[in-house]
Design a protein around this motif. Sequence first.
Motif, PDB file in Angstrom:
ATOM      1  N   LEU A  59      31.491  36.542  36.576  1.00 51.19           N
ATOM      2  CA  LEU A  59      32.527  37.331  37.235  1.00 51.19           C
ATOM      3  C   LEU A  59      33.063  36.581  38.457  1.00 51.19           C
ATOM      4  O   LEU A  59      32.539  36.704  39.558  1.00 51.19           O
ATOM      5  CB  LEU A  59      31.959  38.683  37.685  1.00 51.19           C
ATOM      6  CG  LEU A  59      31.303  39.559  36.622  1.00 51.19           C
ATOM      7  CD1 LEU A  59      30.711  40.804  37.266  1.00 51.19           C
ATOM      8  CD2 LEU A  59      32.323  39.946  35.548  1.00 51.19           C
ATOM      9  N   PRO A  60      34.123  35.803  38.308  1.00 45.39           N
ATOM     10  CA  PRO A  60      34.753  35.178  39.471  1.00 45.39           C
ATOM     11  C   PRO A  60      35.364  36.252  40.377  1.00 45.39           C
ATOM     12  O   PRO A  60      35.964  37.220  39.894  1.00 45.39           O
ATOM     13  CB  PRO A  60      35.854  34.310  38.854  1.00 45.39           C
ATOM     14  CG  PRO A  60      35.445  34.131  37.423  1.00 45.39           C
ATOM     15  CD  PRO A  60      34.744  35.392  37.045  1.00 45.39           C
ATOM     16  N   LEU A  61      35.187  36.094  41.688  1.00 46.83           N
ATOM     17  CA  LEU A  61      35.623  37.129  42.628  1.00 46.83           C
ATOM     18  C   LEU A  61      36.517  36.548  43.710  1.00 46.83           C
ATOM     19  O   LEU A  61      36.344  35.407  44.145  1.00 46.83           O
ATOM     20  CB  LEU A  61      34.426  37.791  43.309  1.00 46.83           C
ATOM     21  CG  LEU A  61      33.420  38.532  42.428  1.00 46.83           C
ATOM     22  CD1 LEU A  61      32.297  39.088  43.285  1.00 46.83           C
ATOM     23  CD2 LEU A  61      34.101  39.646  41.651  1.00 46.83           C
ATOM     24  N   LYS A  62      37.470  37.353  44.148  1.00 49.38           N
ATOM     25  CA  LYS A  62      38.240  37.039  45.350  1.00 49.38           C
ATOM     26  C   LYS A  62      38.659  38.349  45.991  1.00 49.38           C
ATOM     27  O   LYS A  62      38.655  39.411  45.350  1.00 49.38           O
ATOM     28  CB  LYS A  62      39.457  36.186  45.038  1.00 49.38           C
ATOM     29  CG  LYS A  62      40.537  36.865  44.201  1.00 49.38           C
ATOM     30  CD  LYS A  62      41.694  35.914  43.990  1.00 49.38           C
ATOM     31  CE  LYS A  62      42.765  36.518  43.103  1.00 49.38           C
ATOM     32  NZ  LYS A  62      43.888  35.580  42.872  1.00 49.38           N
ATOM     33  N   LYS A  63      39.004  38.286  47.263  1.00 52.03           N
ATOM     34  CA  LYS A  63      39.443  39.480  47.971  1.00 52.03           C
ATOM     35  C   LYS A  63      40.936  39.687  47.744  1.00 52.03           C
ATOM     36  O   LYS A  63      41.728  38.754  47.816  1.00 52.03           O
ATOM     37  CB  LYS A  63      39.146  39.365  49.462  1.00 52.03           C
ATOM     38  CG  LYS A  63      37.683  39.540  49.796  1.00 52.03           C
ATOM     39  CD  LYS A  63      37.464  39.683  51.299  1.00 52.03           C
ATOM     40  CE  LYS A  63      36.000  39.975  51.601  1.00 52.03           C
ATOM     41  NZ  LYS A  63      35.751  40.116  53.057  1.00 52.03           N
ATOM     42  N   TRP A  64      41.270  40.921  47.475  1.00 54.96           N
ATOM     43  CA  TRP A  64      42.674  41.271  47.218  1.00 54.96           C
ATOM     44  C   TRP A  64      42.968  42.619  47.880  1.00 54.96           C
ATOM     45  O   TRP A  64      42.407  43.634  47.523  1.00 54.96           O
ATOM     46  CB  TRP A  64      42.928  41.337  45.706  1.00 54.96           C
ATOM     47  CG  TRP A  64      44.334  41.650  45.321  1.00 54.96           C
ATOM     48  CD1 TRP A  64      44.819  42.828  44.853  1.00 54.96           C
ATOM     49  CD2 TRP A  64      45.448  40.758  45.347  1.00 54.96           C
ATOM     50  NE1 TRP A  64      46.153  42.729  44.592  1.00 54.96           N
ATOM     51  CE2 TRP A  64      46.563  41.464  44.890  1.00 54.96           C
ATOM     52  CE3 TRP A  64      45.586  39.421  45.726  1.00 54.96           C
ATOM     53  CZ2 TRP A  64      47.828  40.880  44.794  1.00 54.96           C
ATOM     54  CZ3 TRP A  64      46.846  38.848  45.628  1.00 54.96           C
ATOM     55  CH2 TRP A  64      47.935  39.570  45.168  1.00 54.96           C
ATOM     56  N   ILE A  65      43.779  42.598  48.880  1.00 54.64           N
ATOM     57  CA  ILE A  65      44.137  43.803  49.651  1.00 54.64           C
ATOM     58  C   ILE A  65      42.879  44.519  50.123  1.00 54.64           C
ATOM     59  O   ILE A  65      42.690  45.722  49.906  1.00 54.64           O
ATOM     60  CB  ILE A  65      45.045  44.758  48.845  1.00 54.64           C
ATOM     61  CG1 ILE A  65      46.129  43.978  48.115  1.00 54.64           C
ATOM     62  CG2 ILE A  65      45.698  45.795  49.772  1.00 54.64           C
ATOM     63  CD1 ILE A  65      47.060  44.835  47.283  1.00 54.64           C
ATOM     64  N   GLY A  66      41.969  43.765  50.721  1.00 63.30           N
ATOM     65  CA  GLY A  66      40.806  44.357  51.363  1.00 63.30           C
ATOM     66  C   GLY A  66      39.634  44.659  50.469  1.00 63.30           C
ATOM     67  O   GLY A  66      38.618  45.168  50.951  1.00 63.30           O
ATOM     68  N   VAL A  70      37.880  40.976  40.339  1.00 64.63           N
ATOM     69  CA  VAL A  70      37.530  39.964  39.359  1.00 64.63           C
ATOM     70  C   VAL A  70      38.824  39.317  38.879  1.00 64.63           C
ATOM     71  O   VAL A  70      39.799  40.014  38.591  1.00 64.63           O
ATOM     72  CB  VAL A  70      36.761  40.580  38.178  1.00 64.63           C
ATOM     73  CG1 VAL A  70      36.447  39.524  37.122  1.00 64.63           C
ATOM     74  CG2 VAL A  70      35.479  41.251  38.661  1.00 64.63           C
ATOM     75  N   TYR A  71      38.840  37.994  38.817  1.00 66.87           N
ATOM     76  CA  TYR A  71      40.064  37.304  38.428  1.00 66.87           C
ATOM     77  C   TYR A  71      39.735  36.107  37.547  1.00 66.87           C
ATOM     78  O   TYR A  71      38.582  35.698  37.430  1.00 66.87           O
ATOM     79  CB  TYR A  71      40.826  36.840  39.669  1.00 66.87           C
ATOM     80  CG  TYR A  71      40.244  35.606  40.330  1.00 66.87           C
ATOM     81  CD1 TYR A  71      40.899  34.373  40.277  1.00 66.87           C
ATOM     82  CD2 TYR A  71      39.013  35.652  40.996  1.00 66.87           C
ATOM     83  CE1 TYR A  71      40.357  33.243  40.869  1.00 66.87           C
ATOM     84  CE2 TYR A  71      38.472  34.520  41.594  1.00 66.87           C
ATOM     85  CZ  TYR A  71      39.141  33.325  41.532  1.00 66.87           C
ATOM     86  OH  TYR A  71      38.596  32.202  42.112  1.00 66.87           O
ATOM     87  N   GLN A  72      40.761  35.551  36.912  1.00 67.13           N
ATOM     88  CA  GLN A  72      40.598  34.371  36.077  1.00 67.13           C
ATOM     89  C   GLN A  72      40.989  33.141  36.889  1.00 67.13           C
ATOM     90  O   GLN A  72      42.144  32.967  37.254  1.00 67.13           O
ATOM     91  CB  GLN A  72      41.490  34.473  34.829  1.00 67.13           C
ATOM     92  CG  GLN A  72      41.118  33.501  33.739  1.00 67.13           C
ATOM     93  CD  GLN A  72      39.809  33.878  33.049  1.00 67.13           C
ATOM     94  OE1 GLN A  72      39.434  35.042  32.990  1.00 67.13           O
ATOM     95  NE2 GLN A  72      39.123  32.884  32.510  1.00 67.13           N
ATOM     96  N   PRO A  73      40.039  32.274  37.226  1.00 70.95           N
ATOM     97  CA  PRO A  73      40.353  31.133  38.080  1.00 70.95           C
ATOM     98  C   PRO A  73      41.257  30.118  37.379  1.00 70.95           C
ATOM     99  O   PRO A  73      41.292  30.021  36.150  1.00 70.95           O
ATOM    100  CB  PRO A  73      38.980  30.511  38.364  1.00 70.95           C
ATOM    101  CG  PRO A  73      37.982  31.541  37.965  1.00 70.95           C
ATOM    102  CD  PRO A  73      38.622  32.329  36.873  1.00 70.95           C
TER     103      PRO A  73
END
Length: 320
Positions: A59-66, A70-73
Amino acid sequence: MIQLLSHQEIDLAQWEACLASCSHSLVYAHAWYLNVVTKNSWQALVEMKDGKYVSVFPLPLKKWIGHKQVYQPLFTQQLGLFTTSDSTHTAVEEYLEVLAQHFQQVQYQLPSTASFSLPTQKGWQMRLRPNYELSLAASYESIYKDYSQNLKRSLKKGAQASLHSTLVSSPDAVIHLFSQTKGKELPNLQARHYAILKKLVAQAQKHSAGEVWEIRQAGELLIGAIILRDAHRITFLFGASSAQGRKLGAMGFLLNHLIEQVSNQDIVFDFEGSEVPGVANFYAGFGAEPVSYLSLSFQRSNTSPSWTRTVFASLAKRLP
């Protein structure tokens, strides 16, 4: 039981052992690969049995609007569920159900199966994307017979121009060529993304999983390609072509060279697909078959899902 593990909780030795026992693993799922493309920001859903990992779902993760999403790198076409013969939870839908309980927003790409159905929670959407794959189990002569007439003519042109494929150590030249050609059509692709790609190549080479190939003429770089290898497949990750390279059909010449190297083996050549008709036709010219994969979106709000980030991840596929 499926558990959500933080990055710090993941036993990397167990992770790699699980992938080694999986008959359908992808190079993108290795811990070293995920560490680079996510900058160490990934977690996982893991099935454990008798103290060892028997299924993993990165599960790749990044912060999005606080909040974390999970996103596709970039440089990671597909991830998904990787199971072993000891797995009990083998349905990807089970993992997606758990995923939606922990994250408000998901963009994720994974292999398609005929039996797949969207999870029961509201907010999931799906679309199919095309990949192109070529089995190399047959002899090179047999594979060549299925090449398109256009490709065969192009290969003759390359031979007449005395093109020669060379394995090199650095990706700098091919990345620079891309940035000066196709990269100019992708304003979202910035220096930091190229830096990730350079680091990814270095790690792939360290793990005997990455190669950089070039074709030059009178010192001028015509084309370059970054190739990933594992026990199951060869993946055409990234490439660039000059105008002269396109004129001489140099990319087809290089890919044909790689195919000839490993024909007659139980390996798949993965072109990484394309939604651009001209590029798709180029891959199909090798006899590659379209193989769909799933692009999934989930969010709890009523906002319509955006596919732009996964479109960006395809680098506008791509070249020839």
